[in-house]
Enzyme design. Structure first.
Site, short mmCIF file in Angstrom:
data_model
loop_
_atom_site.label_atom_id
_atom_site.label_comp_id
_atom_site.label_asym_id
_atom_site.label_seq_id
_atom_site.Cartn_x
_atom_site.Cartn_y
_atom_site.Cartn_z
N HIS A 70 23.98 -73.77 -107.72
CA HIS A 70 23.78 -73.41 -106.23
C HIS A 70 24.32 -72.06 -105.98
CE1 HIS A 70 23.38 -73.16 -102.05
NE2 HIS A 70 24.73 -72.96 -101.89
N ASP A 99 5.15 -43.47 -107.28
CA ASP A 99 5.71 -44.44 -107.86
C ASP A 99 7.46 -44.31 -108.08
OD1 ASP A 99 6.09 -46.94 -109.72
OD2 ASP A 99 4.16 -46.65 -110.16
N TRP A 134 30.17 -70.91 -110.07
CA TRP A 134 29.57 -69.59 -110.32
C TRP A 134 30.40 -68.54 -110.62
CZ3 TRP A 134 29.73 -64.84 -107.84
CH2 TRP A 134 30.51 -64.78 -106.79
N SER A 164 18.94 -56.66 -116.34
CA SER A 164 17.92 -56.25 -115.23
C SER A 164 18.49 -55.48 -114.14
CB SER A 164 17.19 -57.36 -114.91
OG SER A 164 16.28 -57.27 -113.66
N SER A 165 19.60 -56.03 -113.79
CA SER A 165 20.03 -55.30 -112.22
C SER A 165 20.63 -53.49 -112.76
CB SER A 165 21.49 -56.03 -112.05
OG SER A 165 21.02 -57.31 -111.55
N HIS A 248 33.53 -58.52 -105.80
CA HIS A 248 33.55 -57.95 -104.37
C HIS A 248 32.76 -57.08 -104.16
CE1 HIS A 248 35.44 -58.72 -100.55
NE2 HIS A 248 35.02 -57.54 -100.08
N GLU A 250 29.89 -56.85 -105.40
CA GLU A 250 28.86 -57.56 -105.53
C GLU A 250 28.41 -58.05 -103.91
OE1 GLU A 250 25.63 -60.41 -106.32
OE2 GLU A 250 26.65 -58.67 -106.95
N TYR A 252 28.75 -56.49 -101.33
CA TYR A 252 28.13 -55.31 -100.49
C TYR A 252 26.81 -54.76 -101.21
CZ TYR A 252 32.85 -55.28 -98.94
OH TYR A 252 34.07 -55.33 -98.37
N SER A 263 18.94 -51.28 -89.53
CA SER A 263 18.74 -49.87 -89.26
C SER A 263 17.62 -49.31 -89.16
CB SER A 263 19.73 -49.05 -90.07
OG SER A 263 20.92 -49.28 -90.26
N HIS A 297 42.09 -59.39 -103.22
CA HIS A 297 42.27 -60.15 -102.28
C HIS A 297 41.72 -61.67 -102.47
CE1 HIS A 297 38.45 -58.66 -100.19
NE2 HIS A 297 38.04 -60.00 -100.62
N HIS A 298 40.90 -61.89 -103.59
CA HIS A 298 40.44 -63.13 -103.96
C HIS A 298 41.63 -63.83 -105.02
CE1 HIS A 298 36.33 -62.56 -102.92
NE2 HIS A 298 36.49 -61.38 -103.30
N THR A 323 32.29 -51.00 -91.11
CA THR A 323 31.47 -52.15 -90.67
C THR A 323 31.42 -52.16 -88.96
OG1 THR A 323 32.44 -53.30 -92.87
CG2 THR A 323 30.92 -54.60 -90.88
N LYS A 326 29.11 -49.46 -87.87
CA LYS A 326 27.70 -49.69 -87.87
C LYS A 326 27.30 -50.52 -86.63
CE LYS A 326 26.85 -49.63 -92.73
NZ LYS A 326 25.70 -49.07 -92.84
N ARG A 445 37.54 -76.97 -101.25
CA ARG A 445 36.27 -76.99 -101.69
C ARG A 445 35.95 -77.63 -102.99
NH1 ARG A 445 36.12 -70.35 -102.58
NH2 ARG A 445 33.97 -70.57 -102.83
#
Length: 622
Positions: A70, A99, A134, A164-165, A248, A250, A252, A263, A297-298, A323, A326, A445
């Site tokens: 998941h 293109d 994950w 790919s990324s 982390h 990731e 963002y 926006s 912080h993780h 943040t 924004k 969890r």
């Protein structure tokens, strides 16, 4: 390799060989939406199992596989490629290009993603789905504790998706920096394009960390090395550092594209230019920069001590500043505007509410003492989903309704769309807000079941009911999209009175995008041409200069389709199965296919199609 070059990208094989950024964007979206539905089904099965104490709907091993797949599916196979879908389709249109910079590399990235998705999902069919979370914490994901092929599917799948990324990131970095319309400066780009640029930088600099980690884990599993074996002297924190240095940023990588969507949508439906464009752009850049300094912080419960915890607490709290800038600018854009409550604008406005909840709980986790209490509880699950669904996915839902007419030339039903919005909004909060209470009550969890009398049953039942209602909302969305494509109201090029260049051309856009490249002197080019009375609070008015239309004899050259990007990706796909099942023969066959395809691709030439802009028809090939 003797393959005839396809003469067009029509028909099934044409889609396989296409290098058109718009078709690639559509395929990214379809594949990511299917993955979104698969990931949602996995979540519904998890929620059923823990809806009440001592249930045995699924067994513990399947539960481990479901929560691993998941998370992996939603992050790597649904949300990240959905951002790539919007980037592919829209960025060239928004900057006035025909293109992307590297069309065939773009196609290669698409097929690596599609085949990487097939590879990961095939683990279900083969009875060996990844099962260590994950995040795949080593050494629990190593051979010592997990000696089946389960985590090999994870390792090789992530390597396919990572390539790919990176290809996508490099492509859009070069495209945005070098292919903007004449006159379009960096500070005249739409904010969505800025979001794509910052995301591209994040991909390029964050993904190498997890790539290195996955290769080290692969070597541990295949060749008996000891990168993550503590008994052999390995650092027990090494995997966590490598993973979260990626993990982390990731967040963002996932959220910034949605911020770009908001926006673009809010000013259109407020009929006001974006308030504080410069501040929004700079805050986007700052979020990307500061995001690289918050990973530990993780790991507040890993025993680093007060000095390290204090440093990362402060850096994490700093992210809240751009943040917050924004959020305030978006609210100021709405303030005093002639707000139209379409489905797209409703999702955009709800983003402000839902993402703020996720952000506030994120600031709570920035403080090491409170994070220690909440760590590995359902409070973290609630926070993560308010950020990634209440933020990322809600932004993408707004984008779907906003740009659907541009892609298809038709509108989805607004009546069904608003029903979808309220169904989603209500059941999303019913699903995830009670998980804050479960976390504060101490529910861990990733537990398969729990005992009665702990106070978890009521809120888990509420959350499970909400999850099934949330799933129903996506069935409604799928129905609305299918009906929109088939029988939706036909629209002209600009049904929303849009601001940016993509609304200045037909819907759907022609193969060549623009008959002549527009000339731009300030931001909001299309809106300023239509409504000069609106003005630009922080820049001069602008027009799209169409004085240089090509003559009837001028032709547009577009790169031709090619099978080789798909074949090169297929070779790596085959190699991944060889590595998973320890077959040197299969691995060599796959690598040879990739190498031969890349060489053939390199020597295929630059042939393409010639288009007459006056008729939009192909008039020749080269």
């Amino acid at each position: 390799m003797a393959f005839a070059r396809p003469q067009s990208d029509d028909g099934f094989w044409g889609w396989i060989a296409t290098v058109d950024h718009k078709k690639i964007g559509i395929m990214y979206f379809v594949a990511s939406f299917i993955n979104l539905l698969i990931g949602g089904l996995e979540a519904l099965l998890l929620r059923l199992q823990i809806a009440q104490p001592r249930l045995s709907i699924i067994n513990p091993d399947l539960f481990n596989e479901l929560f691993t797949m998941h998370g992996t599916t939603m992050i790597f196979l649904a949300l990240m490629p959905m951002a790539a879908a919007f980037f592919n389709y829209l960025v060239p249109l928004m900057i006035g290009a025909r293109d992307v910079a590297f069309p065939r590399i773009n196609a290669f990235g698409l097929w690596l993603f599609v085949l990487g998705s097939v590879f990961l999902h095939s683990s279900w069919v083969l009875g060996a789905a990844p099962n260590s979370g994950w995040f795949a914490y080593a050494p629990l994901s190593g051979m010592q504790f997990n000696n089946g092929p389960n985590m090999d599917f994870y390792v090789f799948g992530l390597q396919l998706l990572g390539i790919s990324s990176v290809m996508t990131g490099l492509n859009f970095l070069v495209t945005i920096l070098n292919m903007r319309a004449p006159g379009m400066s960096m500070m005249q780009m739409p904010v969505f394009v800025w979001a794509a640029l910052v995301t591209a930088f994040l991909l390029i600099f964050a993904l190498p960390s997890i790539t290195v980690a996955s290769f080290m884990l692969m070597f541990d599993r295949l060749f008996g090395t000891n990168f993550f074996v503590a008994q052999a002297g390995a650092d027990i924190h090494l995997w966590q550092h490598l993973f979260w240095i990626f993990g982390h940023p990731e967040v963002y990588i996932l959220v910034i594209p949605s911020m770009g969507v908001i926006s673009e949508v809010l000013p259109v439906f407020s009929r006001k230019p974006l308030f504080g464009y410069t501040a929004v752009v700079l805050s986007t850049v700052l979020i990307g920069f500061v995001g690289f300094g918050t990973w530990a912080h993780h790991m507040f419960t890993s025993g680093f001590g007060p000095t390290v915890a204090s440093i990362f607490s402060v850096s994490t709290m700093l992210v809240a500043i751009p943040t917050g800038v924004k959020i305030l600018n978006w609210l100021a854009t709405l303030w005093g505007g002639a707000v139209r409550f379409t489905t797209a604008s409703l999702f955009a406005i709800s983003f402000l509410f839902l993402f703020t909840i996720g952000g506030l709980s994120g600031v709570m986790h920035a403080a090491a003492p409170s994070d220690t209490q909440q760590h590995d509880t359902y409070f973290i699950v609630a926070h993560l989903h308010y950020v990634l669904i209440g933020g990322t996915l809600v932004g993408f839902l707004s984008a779907i309704y906003y740009w659907f007419p541009k892609v298809t030339g038709r509108k989805m039903s607004e009546r069904l769309g608003k029903f979808h919005f309220w169904l989603f909004f209500i059941f999303f909060n019913v699903t995830f807000f009670p998980q804050h209470f479960l976390g504060i009550a101490g529910m861990p969890r990733r537990i398969y079941t729990y005992e009665p009398g702990l106070g978890f049953g009521t809120w888990n039942l509420v959350s499970t009911i909400g999850a099934w209602g949330l799933g129903l909302s996506f069935v409604l969305l799928a129905y609305n999209m299918i009906q929109g494509v088939r029988t939706g109201e036909r629209v002209d090029n600009d049904p929303w009175d849009g601001r940016t260049l993509e609304w200045s051309i037909s819907s759907p856009p022609p193969h060549y995008n623009f008959a002549t490249l527009p000339r731009v002197t300030a931001r909001d080019a299309w809106w300023a041409e239509k409504h000069p009375e609106l003005g630009q609070p922080d820049g001069p008015k602008t027009v799209v200069d169409e004085s240089d239309h090509p003559s009837d004899g001028d032709l547009i050259h577009l790169p031709g389709p090619s099978y080789f990007p798909a074949l090169a990706a297929l070779g790596l796909f085959i190699t991944s199965y060889g590595g998973t099942y320890r077959s040197l023969t299969i691995s060599v066959i796959g690598l040879l296919l990739t190498i031969v395809s890349i060489f053939s691709w390199a020597f295929e030439g630059v042939g393409g199609t010639h288009v007459d802009p006056s008729s939009g028809k192909e008039v020749g090939h080269s």
